[in-house]
Design a protein around this motif. Structure first.
Motif, short mmCIF file in Angstrom:
data_model
loop_
_atom_site.label_atom_id
_atom_site.label_comp_id
_atom_site.label_asym_id
_atom_site.label_seq_id
_atom_site.Cartn_x
_atom_site.Cartn_y
_atom_site.Cartn_z
N SER A 53 0.85 -1.17 0.00
CA SER A 53 0.00 0.00 0.00
C SER A 53 0.90 1.23 0.00
N SER A 54 0.30 2.34 -0.32
CA SER A 54 1.05 3.59 -0.34
C SER A 54 0.15 4.73 0.11
N TYR A 55 0.78 5.84 0.37
CA TYR A 55 0.05 7.04 0.77
C TYR A 55 -0.99 7.40 -0.29
N TYR A 56 -0.64 7.22 -1.56
CA TYR A 56 -1.51 7.65 -2.65
C TYR A 56 -2.73 6.75 -2.82
N THR A 87 -10.86 2.00 9.82
CA THR A 87 -11.62 1.35 8.75
C THR A 87 -10.78 1.20 7.49
N VAL A 88 -10.07 2.24 7.11
CA VAL A 88 -9.23 2.19 5.92
C VAL A 88 -8.11 1.17 6.12
N LEU A 89 -7.52 1.12 7.30
CA LEU A 89 -6.48 0.14 7.60
C LEU A 89 -7.03 -1.28 7.50
N GLU A 90 -8.23 -1.49 7.98
CA GLU A 90 -8.86 -2.82 7.89
C GLU A 90 -9.15 -3.21 6.45
N ASP A 91 -9.27 -2.22 5.57
CA ASP A 91 -9.45 -2.48 4.14
C ASP A 91 -8.11 -2.78 3.46
N GLY A 92 -7.01 -2.72 4.22
CA GLY A 92 -5.69 -3.04 3.67
C GLY A 92 -4.97 -1.86 3.08
N LEU A 93 -5.41 -0.65 3.42
CA LEU A 93 -4.77 0.55 2.92
C LEU A 93 -4.02 1.24 4.04
N PHE A 94 -2.76 1.58 3.79
CA PHE A 94 -1.92 2.22 4.79
C PHE A 94 -0.78 2.91 4.07
N ASP A 95 -0.01 3.70 4.78
CA ASP A 95 1.18 4.28 4.19
C ASP A 95 2.40 3.83 5.00
N GLN A 96 3.57 4.28 4.59
CA GLN A 96 4.79 3.81 5.25
C GLN A 96 4.82 4.21 6.72
N ARG A 97 4.22 5.32 7.09
CA ARG A 97 4.20 5.73 8.50
C ARG A 97 3.38 4.76 9.35
N ASP A 98 2.28 4.25 8.79
CA ASP A 98 1.48 3.24 9.50
C ASP A 98 2.30 1.97 9.70
N PHE A 99 3.09 1.62 8.71
CA PHE A 99 3.95 0.44 8.78
C PHE A 99 4.99 0.61 9.88
#
Length: 175
Positions: A53-56, A87-99
């Motif tokens: 995933s990415s920020y974009y 919710t967005v994280l549970e959908d599998g979307l995240f950015d490098q900061r979340d990682f």
């Protein structure tokens, strides 16, 4: 904050179970020349990005959901942001900061706490962790039936790497 190379070394050497060493790689990057210095993160299995995933990808979904929550609940952004982020994280979307944040959480708690974390990235790290023994791994099968679709494959990968079979596979062989 530790460097990415130090974080990656810990994930791939200190934490990763021996059965998956050399097969699983972690990737995160911040693109400094990007106008907003954003980046992406991924987990590769046998050279293929299984989770990425990415920020974009993350940001548009986050902002859209946050504005919908604000409109529906008539809440301000401070109340809607945590719900939208989860919710967005549970959908599998995240950015490098979340990682990076997920690793910080994972690195500072026990394997038991990591397996039940609200953060699915932390749960993925825990499923691949050497501290998770084979018996405990096998015992998670029922829990994994309710797990997110993008987390479950990491459980199956670990089971396969450890030479373990699911109960449903064992029952089919008996019939």
């Amino acid at each position: 904050m530790p460097t990415w190379s130090g974080t990656r070394k810990k994930l791939e050497t200190d934490y990763l179970c021996p059965a998956l060493r050399g097969r699983v790689r972690y990737f995160a990057a911040t693109y400094r020349k990007s106008h907003d210095r954003e980046g992406r993160a991924a987990i590769l299995v046998d050279g293929v990005e299984v989770l990425k995933s990415s920020y974009y990808e993350y940001a548009p979904a986050f902002w859209k959901l946050q504005s919908e929550l604000r409109r529906l609940e008539e809440a301000d952004w401070r109340e809607a942001a945590p719900k939208a982020g989860q919710t967005v994280l549970e959908d599998g979307l995240f950015d490098q900061r979340d990682f990076y944040a997920a690793f910080q959480e994972f690195d500072n708690q026990s394997i038991e706490v990591s397996l039940t974390s609200r953060n699915p990235i932390v749960r993925v790290f825990a499923l691949l962790d050497r501290r998770l023994g084979k018996r405990r791994l096998a015992a998670l099968e029922e829990t994994m039936e309710q797990e997110l679709d993008w987390v479950r494959p990491f459980y199956l990968l670990r089971m396969e790497a450890e030479g373990l079979r699911l109960k449903s596979q064992k029952e089919k062989e008996v019939c």
